[in-house]
Motif scaffolding. Structure first.
Motif, PDB file in Angstrom:
ATOM      1  N   LEU A  41     -34.826  -9.667   8.548  1.00 20.06           N
ATOM      2  CA  LEU A  41     -34.307  -8.299   8.553  1.00 20.06           C
ATOM      3  C   LEU A  41     -35.401  -7.350   8.074  1.00 20.06           C
ATOM      4  CD1 LEU A  41     -31.514  -6.876   9.052  1.00 20.06           C
ATOM      5  CD2 LEU A  41     -31.169  -6.981   6.575  1.00 20.06           C
ATOM      6  N   THR A  43     -34.915  -3.721   7.488  1.00 19.21           N
ATOM      7  CA  THR A  43     -34.408  -2.679   6.596  1.00 19.21           C
ATOM      8  C   THR A  43     -32.997  -3.041   6.139  1.00 19.21           C
ATOM      9  OG1 THR A  43     -33.492  -1.403   8.448  1.00 19.21           O
ATOM     10  CG2 THR A  43     -35.742  -0.876   7.735  1.00 19.21           C
ATOM     11  N   ARG A  44     -32.586  -2.441   5.051  1.00 21.46           N
ATOM     12  CA  ARG A  44     -31.229  -2.664   4.563  1.00 21.46           C
ATOM     13  C   ARG A  44     -30.212  -2.303   5.643  1.00 21.46           C
ATOM     14  NH1 ARG A  44     -30.221  -2.178  -1.416  1.00 21.46           N
ATOM     15  NH2 ARG A  44     -32.221  -2.576  -2.451  1.00 21.46           N
ATOM     16  N   THR A  45     -29.179  -3.131   5.766  1.00 21.23           N
ATOM     17  CA  THR A  45     -28.161  -2.912   6.786  1.00 21.23           C
ATOM     18  C   THR A  45     -26.793  -2.839   6.139  1.00 21.23           C
ATOM     19  OG1 THR A  45     -29.484  -4.136   8.411  1.00 21.23           O
ATOM     20  CG2 THR A  45     -27.148  -3.827   8.910  1.00 21.23           C
ATOM     21  N   LYS A  46     -26.072  -1.770   6.386  1.00 22.45           N
ATOM     22  CA  LYS A  46     -24.743  -1.597   5.795  1.00 22.45           C
ATOM     23  C   LYS A  46     -23.758  -2.587   6.396  1.00 22.45           C
ATOM     24  CE  LYS A  46     -25.240   3.354   4.836  1.00 22.45           C
ATOM     25  NZ  LYS A  46     -24.695   4.713   5.116  1.00 22.45           N
ATOM     26  N   GLU A  48     -20.222  -2.735   7.526  1.00 22.94           N
ATOM     27  CA  GLU A  48     -19.299  -1.671   7.902  1.00 22.94           C
ATOM     28  C   GLU A  48     -17.944  -1.794   7.211  1.00 22.94           C
ATOM     29  OE1 GLU A  48     -20.009   1.010   9.578  1.00 22.94           O
ATOM     30  OE2 GLU A  48     -22.080   0.339   9.811  1.00 22.94           O
ATOM     31  N   GLU A  54     -24.597  -4.055   1.277  1.00 24.23           N
ATOM     32  CA  GLU A  54     -25.634  -4.138   2.297  1.00 24.23           C
ATOM     33  C   GLU A  54     -26.183  -5.558   2.414  1.00 24.23           C
ATOM     34  OE1 GLU A  54     -27.879   0.149   1.976  1.00 24.23           O
ATOM     35  OE2 GLU A  54     -28.190  -1.283   0.340  1.00 24.23           O
ATOM     36  N   ARG A  55     -26.648  -5.890   3.611  1.00 25.48           N
ATOM     37  CA  ARG A  55     -27.509  -7.055   3.789  1.00 25.48           C
ATOM     38  C   ARG A  55     -28.931  -6.606   3.516  1.00 25.48           C
ATOM     39  NH1 ARG A  55     -25.513  -7.277   9.131  1.00 25.48           N
ATOM     40  NH2 ARG A  55     -23.413  -8.162   9.262  1.00 25.48           N
TER      41      ARG A  55
END
Length: 326
Positions: A41, A43-46, A48, A54-55
């Motif tokens: 990954l 960037t940080r991923t929300k 939903e 976040e991941r």
């Protein structure tokens, strides 16, 4: 008619009086904060379905753990999302796997300032999405045990403090304990998801960890939420197999089982306030139906009041901030 001589309201007359007689306490030291780290990954991923969760890419893990530490939270629970999945869940016990890398990185940067716990399960790592190894459309208990022990040992090599088996395979604690001891990791503790129920409150987690089963469900290995005595048998079995900390999961709808575990057994008791509990409060607060701070604190206090010594919770960071403001 004479008025009762006992007036319980005398002990509720002011904030300071209420603090003086308060029977249940809650602090950031009671929390274990889940952390999701995803391989490759950028960037940080929300997530939903879970506001503010976040991941994380591996490069952001140290910053996240630093934030958690600064809030006074003493422990994290790592969950990994790999790039490659297969039927055998081999990336789960890869010494260069995403969880193992995260453990090593955190240990190098934080030393003993953070208790590092890691989930030991296969659902995030198998192409089937099940917590054990599937053979002929059936989750094979004993084959899964061998894989789970490999996962625990690989995490121990990376520097984990506590492995946390959540697959609900019969005998998982005994096999993992033996494997850790055989490899010289007798100081690594086990916090088992001892009574992990087949719950509808897990749905947002499956979004966060990308681990929904590809067929069927998990009713053949998770505890039915109708069976309190069976849950206690699971806890007792784990204790007999050498577990260090037992866990009731979920928490809010299972306060009776937390209390019964506390009453019956003289071991540390953990409770997992799961993703659905978190998502419901967040969604209701965003709609203006409830006060998030008040609702969060009431839920966590109820879990402590029931008898939990520690709480794995997605509220860990926000609740720690709320408590510092109080």
């Amino acid at each position: 008619m004479s008025f009762p001589t006992r007036r319980l309201r005398r002990l509720r007359t002011s904030d300071k009086m209420r603090e003086l007689v308060q029977q249940t306490t809650l602090s950031p030291k009671d929390f274990i904060c889940p952390v999701f780290v995803q391989e490759d990954l950028k960037t940080r991923t929300k997530v939903e379905s879970m506001t503010e969760i976040e991941r994380l890419p591996l490069d952001d893990v140290n910053d996240e753990v630093g934030t958690i530490s600064d809030l006074g939270i003493p422990a994290i629970m790592l969950f990994g999302i790999p790039t490659q999945k297969d039927e055998a869940g081999t990336s789960a016990f890869d010494d260069n796997g995403i969880v193992q890398k995260a453990i090593s990185q955190i240990r190098e940067n934080f030393g003993d300032k953070m208790v590092i716990m890691a989930d030991v399960c296969l659902c995030q790592f198998t192409s089937t999405g099940h917590c054990g190894i599937v053979q002929g459309n059936k989750i094979d208990n004993d084959t899964s045990l061998d894989t789970l022990s490999k996962v625990a040992v690989s995490q121990a090599k990376a520097g984990v403090d506590t492995v946390s088996p959540s697959a609900m395979m019969d005998g998982q604690v005994a096999v993992i304990r033996n494997a850790l001891d055989d490899e010289g990791f007798s100081d690594v503790s086990i916090m088992s998801h001892s009574a992990k129920h087949r719950s509808n409150f897990y749905s947002p987690f499956r979004d966060a960890a990308e681990c929904a089963p590809k067929f069927g469900d998990r009713k053949t290995y998770q505890v039915p939420y109708t069976n309190a005595r069976e849950a206690m048998m699971e806890v007792e079995t784990d204790i007999n197999e050498g577990v260090d900390i037992v866990m009731i999961k979920p928490a809010l709808s299972y306060l009776d089982l937390i209390a019964e575990t506390r009453r019956r057994f003289n071991v540390p008791v953990s409770a997992y306030s799961v993703s659905g509990e978190y998502a419901l409060v967040k969604a209701a607060s965003q709609l203006g139906y409830v006060n998030e701070k008040d609702m969060t604190e009431e839920i966590l206090y109820s879990i402590k009041r029931a008898g939990a010594d520690m709480i794995v919770t997605y509220f860990a960071k926000s609740a720690s901030r709320f408590l510092q403001e109080s």
